[in-house]
Enzyme design. Structure first.
Site, mmCIF file in Angstrom:
data_model
loop_
_atom_site.group_PDB
_atom_site.id
_atom_site.type_symbol
_atom_site.label_atom_id
_atom_site.label_comp_id
_atom_site.label_asym_id
_atom_site.label_seq_id
_atom_site.Cartn_x
_atom_site.Cartn_y
_atom_site.Cartn_z
ATOM 1 N N GLY A 21 45.534 46.910 46.756
ATOM 2 C CA GLY A 21 44.466 47.496 45.958
ATOM 3 C C GLY A 21 43.482 46.450 45.469
ATOM 4 N N ASP A 22 42.427 46.911 44.811
ATOM 5 C CA ASP A 22 41.411 46.038 44.209
ATOM 6 C C ASP A 22 40.682 45.186 45.250
ATOM 7 O OD1 ASP A 22 42.311 46.863 41.573
ATOM 8 O OD2 ASP A 22 44.011 45.512 41.880
ATOM 9 N N LYS A 25 36.739 48.277 47.524
ATOM 10 C CA LYS A 25 36.388 49.491 48.276
ATOM 11 C C LYS A 25 35.183 50.208 47.673
ATOM 12 C CE LYS A 25 40.530 51.138 47.651
ATOM 13 N NZ LYS A 25 41.143 49.951 47.019
ATOM 14 N N GLY A 49 40.732 52.164 39.944
ATOM 15 C CA GLY A 49 39.536 51.634 39.301
ATOM 16 C C GLY A 49 38.585 51.087 40.342
ATOM 17 N N HIS A 50 37.454 51.758 40.524
ATOM 18 C CA HIS A 50 36.445 51.292 41.475
ATOM 19 C C HIS A 50 35.211 50.831 40.702
ATOM 20 C CE1 HIS A 50 38.183 53.860 45.011
ATOM 21 N NE2 HIS A 50 38.959 52.871 44.642
ATOM 22 N N THR A 51 34.823 49.586 40.911
ATOM 23 C CA THR A 51 33.672 49.022 40.217
ATOM 24 C C THR A 51 32.492 48.932 41.167
ATOM 25 O OG1 THR A 51 35.128 47.731 38.785
ATOM 26 C CG2 THR A 51 32.819 47.062 38.885
ATOM 27 N N GLN A 236 43.752 52.712 45.477
ATOM 28 C CA GLN A 236 44.784 51.674 45.583
ATOM 29 C C GLN A 236 44.710 50.995 46.965
ATOM 30 O OE1 GLN A 236 46.154 54.902 44.227
ATOM 31 N NE2 GLN A 236 45.513 54.129 42.273
ATOM 32 N N THR A 251 52.657 52.841 44.397
ATOM 33 C CA THR A 251 52.110 53.975 43.670
ATOM 34 C C THR A 251 52.836 55.240 44.150
ATOM 35 O OG1 THR A 251 50.044 55.017 42.942
ATOM 36 C CG2 THR A 251 50.215 54.456 45.290
ATOM 37 N N ARG A 315 44.284 44.312 32.726
ATOM 38 C CA ARG A 315 45.370 43.354 32.942
ATOM 39 C C ARG A 315 44.953 42.277 33.934
ATOM 40 N NH1 ARG A 315 50.668 46.718 34.543
ATOM 41 N NH2 ARG A 315 49.155 47.697 35.932
ATOM 42 N N PRO A 316 45.348 41.018 33.700
ATOM 43 C CA PRO A 316 45.074 39.974 34.694
ATOM 44 C C PRO A 316 45.847 40.257 35.973
ATOM 45 C CG PRO A 316 46.529 39.147 32.965
ATOM 46 C CD PRO A 316 46.057 40.488 32.514
ATOM 47 N N ARG A 317 45.173 40.122 37.102
ATOM 48 C CA ARG A 317 45.832 40.333 38.392
ATOM 49 C C ARG A 317 46.510 39.045 38.854
ATOM 50 N NH1 ARG A 317 40.275 43.012 40.287
ATOM 51 N NH2 ARG A 317 40.558 45.081 39.372
ATOM 52 N N LEU A 344 34.527 36.327 49.760
ATOM 53 C CA LEU A 344 34.625 35.006 50.386
ATOM 54 C C LEU A 344 34.032 33.911 49.490
ATOM 55 C CD1 LEU A 344 33.736 35.926 54.060
ATOM 56 C CD2 LEU A 344 35.708 34.557 53.405
#
Length: 377
Positions: A21-22, A25, A49-51, A236, A251, A315-317, A344
């Site tokens: 995830g993250d 997308k 969560g999509h930003t 996800q 999930t 939360r920190p990933r 990149l």
């Protein structure tokens, strides 16, 4: 800086994450949406969560598909999504307040299942009761318990049920009786759930969502029949898929490309092109094995440079080097036709990069992604 893609030969397409995830997308969906007529979210819930950034504005989306930011595109929350009405109403009102057009371009499936307050309570209590390695790392949004009740069937409430007052009240009353017994027996919860309070709250939320509720399955299939182009949006990532991810640290939905047909209610033959989205490095949130994790200053640098903090939770990933074994597995599972490599630039300051091309376990070289989490760990 502008980007242009010619997707005229793609047909209907599916955008799916190929890591945990993250992957970015939301940005890709927004970039491609102007070339499509419908964008369909097919799995997950408010734990996603999509930003998306448009100019200087940043939009954080959880349930509403990223395509909502294009006024001429119909955004569909399909049957495979579990919906928290409170979160969805808040999200719709927030977007409206920021000038986003949401009137006739949002459709919520009447078959989608509803996340109830007791789901969130159960999620939080279950995670708190777990110890050490047993912790899944859930967002405590009630997603897992809601999907569990969906499979249990008699404990489930769907969006359409909210508009049948007597059926809704009767179902809710019976479910709450069982939930009170269950939560007390398992977790010692002495605060009973109030069915009437939930009924009143969710009836009000349902009225606010009423203009958007429809037969999403018919809408999408009629659109396909009419020659409209459809973009399916995953939540996800593939390595969090309930069947094919790092179980049990996954999930509760089919987060891989395998889920688009069942989640949206379309034929598996619908999609012509699958675009897999990956990061140039790897991140993960919550518990579970992570072979390339960097629990050091390098990992922290990547976290800060890439702003790797959860859209949903803050939360920190966990961060680490690119894992080609995992991505090769996920890309094969998806049948990915194209890859989008994100972030990149986060690695641009490094003189050397590490890429994982195989695993070692007890002296044995593993070139395939293991089926069991304890092996990957």
């Amino acid at each position: 800086m502008g980007y242009e893609f010619d997707t005229s030969s793609w047909g209907h397409a599916c955008i799916v994450g190929l890591q945990w995830g993250d992957e970015g997308k939301g940005k890709i969906v927004d970039l491609l949406t102007e070339q499509y007529d419908l964008v369909v979210r097919y799995s997950g819930g408010a734990n996603a969560g999509h930003t998306v950034r448009i100019g200087q504005e940043k939009f954080a989306l959880h349930l509403v598909p990223s395509g909502i930011l294009r006024p001429n595109v119909v955004a569909v929350i399909s049957t495979g999504v579990v919906i928290d009405p409170e979160v969805l109403v808040t999200e719709i009102n927030t977007l409206r307040g920021r000038g986003v057009h949401i009137e006739r371009n949002l459709c919520i499936s009447d078959r989608a299942h509803v996340v109830m307050p007791y789901h969130k309570m159960q999620d939080s209590l279950s995670e708190s009761a777990a110890s050490g390695a047993e912790k899944i790392g859930t967002t405590a949004r009630g997603i897992g318990p809601c999907y569990a009740d969906k499979m249990y069937r008699s404990m489930a409430i769907r969006v359409g049920d909210l508009y049948k007052p007597e059926i809704f009240r009767q179902k809710l009353s019976g479910i709450v009786q069982k939930k009170n017994i269950l939560l007390k027996a398992l977790y010692g919860c002495d605060t009973p759930i109030d069915a009437e309070a939930i009924y009143a709250q969710y009836s009000d939320l349902a009225e606010q969502l009423r203009p958007f509720v429809c037969d999403a399955t018919a809408l999408v299939n009629d659109g396909i029949e009419a020659g409209k182009r459809v973009l399916f949006e995953g939540a996800q990532g593939t390595l969090l898929d309930i069947d094919h991810g790092t179980f049990p640290f996954v999930t509760s939905s089919t987060a891989s490309a395998c889920g688009y047909a069942a989640g949206a209610g379309v034929s598996p033959r619908t999609v012509k092109t699958i675009l897999g989205v990956i990061k140039a490095y790897t991140t993960r949130v919550g518990g579970g094995p992570f072979p390339t994790e960097l629990a050091d200053a390098t990992g922290q640098y990547i976290r800060d440079k890439g702003h790797e903090y959860g859209t949903t939770t803050g939360r920190p990933r966990r961060c680490g080097w690119f894992d080609a074994v995992a991505v090769r597995y996920a890309a094969a599972l998806a049948g990915a036709d194209e890859l989008a490599i994100m972030l990149l630039d986060v690695l641009s300051e490094f003189d050397e990069l590490a890429i994982c091309t195989a695993y070692r376990r007890g002296g044995e070289r593993l070139e395939h992604f293991p089926a069991h989490a304890h092996v990957l760990a």
